[in-house]
Motif scaffolding. Structure first.
Motif, PDB file in Angstrom:
ATOM      1  N   ASN A  30      -8.120  98.825  52.930  1.00 51.41           N
ATOM      2  CA  ASN A  30      -9.473  98.265  52.917  1.00 51.41           C
ATOM      3  C   ASN A  30     -10.074  98.322  51.516  1.00 51.41           C
ATOM      4  OD1 ASN A  30     -11.703  97.009  54.121  1.00 51.41           O
ATOM      5  ND2 ASN A  30     -12.712  98.975  54.566  1.00 51.41           N
ATOM      6  N   LEU A  31      -9.261  97.941  50.533  1.00 52.04           N
ATOM      7  CA  LEU A  31      -9.688  97.891  49.143  1.00 52.04           C
ATOM      8  C   LEU A  31      -9.495  96.473  48.624  1.00 52.04           C
ATOM      9  CD1 LEU A  31      -7.951 101.151  47.805  1.00 52.04           C
ATOM     10  CD2 LEU A  31     -10.374 100.881  48.365  1.00 52.04           C
ATOM     11  N   SER A  32     -10.092  96.182  47.491  1.00 48.27           N
ATOM     12  CA  SER A  32      -9.847  94.877  46.870  1.00 48.27           C
ATOM     13  C   SER A  32      -8.495  94.908  46.168  1.00 48.27           C
ATOM     14  CB  SER A  32     -10.950  94.560  45.856  1.00 48.27           C
ATOM     15  OG  SER A  32     -10.867  95.430  44.744  1.00 48.27           O
ATOM     16  N   LYS A  33      -7.896  93.740  46.019  1.00 47.68           N
ATOM     17  CA  LYS A  33      -6.608  93.650  45.342  1.00 47.68           C
ATOM     18  C   LYS A  33      -6.732  94.105  43.895  1.00 47.68           C
ATOM     19  CE  LYS A  33      -2.807  90.400  44.427  1.00 47.68           C
ATOM     20  NZ  LYS A  33      -2.337  89.006  44.587  1.00 47.68           N
ATOM     21  N   ALA A  34      -7.882  93.849  43.278  1.00 49.35           N
ATOM     22  CA  ALA A  34      -8.101  94.273  41.888  1.00 49.35           C
ATOM     23  C   ALA A  34      -8.122  95.793  41.787  1.00 49.35           C
ATOM     24  CB  ALA A  34      -9.407  93.686  41.370  1.00 49.35           C
ATOM     25  N   THR A  35      -8.733  96.446  42.753  1.00 51.80           N
ATOM     26  CA  THR A  35      -8.771  97.912  42.737  1.00 51.80           C
ATOM     27  C   THR A  35      -7.370  98.489  42.843  1.00 51.80           C
ATOM     28  OG1 THR A  35     -10.975  97.944  43.717  1.00 51.80           O
ATOM     29  CG2 THR A  35      -9.658  99.943  43.943  1.00 51.80           C
ATOM     30  N   VAL A  36      -6.559  97.902  43.713  1.00 45.29           N
ATOM     31  CA  VAL A  36      -5.182  98.360  43.881  1.00 45.29           C
ATOM     32  C   VAL A  36      -4.401  98.166  42.581  1.00 45.29           C
ATOM     33  CG1 VAL A  36      -3.007  97.908  45.079  1.00 45.29           C
ATOM     34  CG2 VAL A  36      -5.164  97.984  46.364  1.00 45.29           C
ATOM     35  N   SER A  37      -4.529  97.005  41.972  1.00 48.72           N
ATOM     36  CA  SER A  37      -3.805  96.712  40.736  1.00 48.72           C
ATOM     37  C   SER A  37      -4.225  97.666  39.616  1.00 48.72           C
ATOM     38  CB  SER A  37      -4.061  95.265  40.324  1.00 48.72           C
ATOM     39  OG  SER A  37      -3.380  94.965  39.131  1.00 48.72           O
ATOM     40  N   LYS A  38      -5.524  97.928  39.495  1.00 48.42           N
ATOM     41  CA  LYS A  38      -6.011  98.827  38.442  1.00 48.42           C
ATOM     42  C   LYS A  38      -5.507 100.254  38.662  1.00 48.42           C
ATOM     43  CE  LYS A  38     -10.247  96.269  37.373  1.00 48.42           C
ATOM     44  NZ  LYS A  38     -11.736  96.279  37.442  1.00 48.42           N
ATOM     45  N   ALA A  39      -5.411 100.680  39.921  1.00 49.85           N
ATOM     46  CA  ALA A  39      -4.939 102.037  40.211  1.00 49.85           C
ATOM     47  C   ALA A  39      -3.484 102.204  39.785  1.00 49.85           C
ATOM     48  CB  ALA A  39      -5.096 102.340  41.695  1.00 49.85           C
ATOM     49  N   VAL A  40      -2.656 101.186  40.077  1.00 53.68           N
ATOM     50  CA  VAL A  40      -1.253 101.266  39.686  1.00 53.68           C
ATOM     51  C   VAL A  40      -1.121 101.221  38.169  1.00 53.68           C
ATOM     52  CG1 VAL A  40       0.989 100.108  39.806  1.00 53.68           C
ATOM     53  CG2 VAL A  40      -0.458 100.269  41.859  1.00 53.68           C
ATOM     54  N   SER A  41      -1.881 100.364  37.525  1.00 49.71           N
ATOM     55  CA  SER A  41      -1.845 100.303  36.059  1.00 49.71           C
ATOM     56  C   SER A  41      -2.312 101.619  35.457  1.00 49.71           C
ATOM     57  CB  SER A  41      -2.730  99.151  35.561  1.00 49.71           C
ATOM     58  OG  SER A  41      -2.246  97.908  36.019  1.00 49.71           O
ATOM     59  N   ARG A  42      -3.346 102.210  36.033  1.00 48.74           N
ATOM     60  CA  ARG A  42      -3.847 103.497  35.543  1.00 48.74           C
ATOM     61  C   ARG A  42      -2.776 104.576  35.649  1.00 48.74           C
ATOM     62  NH1 ARG A  42      -7.939 104.027  38.912  1.00 48.74           N
ATOM     63  NH2 ARG A  42      -7.187 105.732  40.217  1.00 48.74           N
ATOM     64  N   LEU A  43      -2.023 104.539  36.753  1.00 48.11           N
ATOM     65  CA  LEU A  43      -0.965 105.530  36.960  1.00 48.11           C
ATOM     66  C   LEU A  43       0.168 105.328  35.947  1.00 48.11           C
ATOM     67  CD1 LEU A  43      -0.247 107.874  38.864  1.00 48.11           C
ATOM     68  CD2 LEU A  43       0.890 106.214  40.349  1.00 48.11           C
ATOM     69  N   GLU A  44       0.509 104.074  35.666  1.00 51.22           N
ATOM     70  CA  GLU A  44       1.565 103.788  34.693  1.00 51.22           C
ATOM     71  C   GLU A  44       1.161 104.259  33.303  1.00 51.22           C
ATOM     72  OE1 GLU A  44       3.945  99.913  36.407  1.00 51.22           O
ATOM     73  OE2 GLU A  44       2.023  99.555  35.391  1.00 51.22           O
ATOM     74  N   VAL A  45      -0.094 104.030  32.920  1.00 52.45           N
ATOM     75  CA  VAL A  45      -0.570 104.490  31.607  1.00 52.45           C
ATOM     76  C   VAL A  45      -0.546 106.012  31.551  1.00 52.45           C
ATOM     77  CG1 VAL A  45      -2.595 104.627  30.108  1.00 52.45           C
ATOM     78  CG2 VAL A  45      -1.973 102.447  31.176  1.00 52.45           C
ATOM     79  N   ARG A  46      -0.969 106.660  32.618  1.00 51.47           N
ATOM     80  CA  ARG A  46      -1.018 108.124  32.667  1.00 51.47           C
ATOM     81  C   ARG A  46       0.393 108.722  32.517  1.00 51.47           C
ATOM     82  NH1 ARG A  46      -4.455 112.087  35.200  1.00 51.47           N
ATOM     83  NH2 ARG A  46      -3.268 113.867  35.997  1.00 51.47           N
ATOM     84  N   LEU A  47       1.374 108.075  33.187  1.00 49.40           N
ATOM     85  CA  LEU A  47       2.740 108.611  33.184  1.00 49.40           C
ATOM     86  C   LEU A  47       3.573 108.072  32.020  1.00 49.40           C
ATOM     87  CD1 LEU A  47       3.502 108.411  37.016  1.00 49.40           C
ATOM     88  CD2 LEU A  47       2.690 110.375  35.688  1.00 49.40           C
ATOM     89  N   GLY A  48       3.078 107.038  31.358  1.00 50.71           N
ATOM     90  CA  GLY A  48       3.804 106.473  30.217  1.00 50.71           C
ATOM     91  C   GLY A  48       5.085 105.793  30.604  1.00 50.71           C
ATOM     92  N   THR A  49       5.094 105.141  31.765  1.00 47.72           N
ATOM     93  CA  THR A  49       6.305 104.472  32.230  1.00 47.72           C
ATOM     94  C   THR A  49       5.938 103.303  33.126  1.00 47.72           C
ATOM     95  OG1 THR A  49       8.461 104.816  33.296  1.00 47.72           O
ATOM     96  CG2 THR A  49       6.564 105.891  34.293  1.00 47.72           C
ATOM     97  N   THR A  50       6.878 102.381  33.298  1.00 45.11           N
ATOM     98  CA  THR A  50       6.684 101.257  34.200  1.00 45.11           C
ATOM     99  C   THR A  50       7.191 101.634  35.586  1.00 45.11           C
ATOM    100  OG1 THR A  50       6.945  99.671  32.401  1.00 45.11           O
ATOM    101  CG2 THR A  50       7.248  98.838  34.638  1.00 45.11           C
ATOM    102  N   LEU A  51       6.368 101.434  36.589  1.00 46.47           N
ATOM    103  CA  LEU A  51       6.729 101.827  37.947  1.00 46.47           C
ATOM    104  C   LEU A  51       7.277 100.667  38.764  1.00 46.47           C
ATOM    105  CD1 LEU A  51       3.674 104.150  38.732  1.00 46.47           C
ATOM    106  CD2 LEU A  51       5.989 104.831  38.045  1.00 46.47           C
TER     107      LEU A  51
END
Length: 312
Positions: A30-51
């Protein structure tokens, strides 16, 4: 990197991996697609890798993404299980309740009331702490308490259950030997027992029932205690006079072992309260016990008792 993991982004990523779709994860959470995309991008930046690799036609987890997706899914499952367990305990009476109560009242009334409650709620256990001293509920980790006292302003929530009457009592033997006082001021010539946790332990206050006259006396005698039970033997032995609550010596008075003195005068009444720390909603186990105690102690407690009042 902050010390705490980005649990929200991990949970969202786990759902993306499960549904193989940003839009599918967005709909499930029950989230917007943009919120989901930003969360995954945020996680990739935090971990320094492509998921994951994503194009308009292709969605694929990287090797690092597959490993993290499995751990993230496990984390979410454990979180959901912990939340479900906590929710179940908050909705259904289960677990430990720590209850504090005055010593004499606790032994005579609280302890005998508990078997019925425990039979009704087999998943609840009670840690009963008995002491006439007013305990710190929050500091002591108590869920609730019964208190017979005038309550100061505090952050506690309180429910008045009944008024407690106090009487000045002595045995027939004491009265035969020392005489029956006719006025509070005569108590200075009598042997008076002290109780440490009275509202004013060094001063007895009386009010005449008819004319409203008030008298204060300073009792003195050979015995003082921090529990009413400790005065009983000396009272019944005819060694002195004491202030006692009605719930404690009603049977001794009814059977003539003790007599009420100065019946035209009354001592300040005190109330029995059920108190609990303030704040958010209580677990079901605490609410169940408090409701049970309120129903049990708001009504008559002994034959002929008229002092109980239902809580408003």
């Amino acid at each position: 990197m902050s010390k705490l993991p980005d649990l929200e982004a991990l949970a969202i990523f786990a759902k993306v991996a499960e549904t193989q779709s940003f839009s599918g994860a967005a709909e499930a959470l029950n989230l917007s697609k943009a919120t989901v995309s930003k969360a995954v991008s945020r996680l990739e930046v935090r971990l320094g890798t492509t998921l994951l690799h994503r194009t308009s036609r292709r969605f694929a987890l990287t090797e690092q993404g597959r490993g993290l997706a499995a751990r993230a899914a496990q984390m979410v499952a454990e979180g959901e299980a912990a939340e479900a367990q906590a929710l179940d305990q908050s909705m259904n009476p289960r677990g430990l309740v720590r209850l504090a109560a005055p010593m004499s009242f606790g032994i005579s009334y609280v302890a005998p009331a508990l078997p019925e409650f425990l039979a009704r709620h087999p998943d609840v256990s009670i840690d009963l702490h008995l002491s006439d001293e007013v305990v710190d509920l929050v500091g002591g980790g108590f869920d609730c308490a019964l208190r017979i006292a005038a309550l100061p302003d505090s952050s506690l929530t309180a429910r008045k259950l009944r008024t407690i009457k106090r009487h000045l009592v002595a045995s027939p033997e004491y009265i035969a030997q020392r005489g029956r006082p006719q006025d509070p001021e005569e108590l200075s010539r009598h042997s008076c027992f002290g109780y440490a946790y009275l509202p004013t332990p060094n001063t007895w206050k009386f009010r005449h029932k008819t004319d409203g006259r008030e008298v204060m006396v300073r009792p003195h005698g050979p015995l003082r205690a921090n529990n009413a039970d400790a005065l009983t033997a000396s009272l019944l032995a005819g060694l002195g006079i004491a202030e006692q609550p009605d719930f404690f010596h009603w049977d001794d008075i009814a059977n003539g072992r003790l007599e009420i003195l100065l019946p035209d005068w009354e001592l300040p009444r005190i109330d029995l309260h059920l108190v609990a720390p303030g704040g958010g909603p209580r677990p079901a186990r605490v609410t169940a016990l408090m409701d049970y105690l309120a129903g049990r102690f708001a009504g008559p407690l002994w034959p002929g008792d008229t002092g109980g009042k239902r809580p408003g």
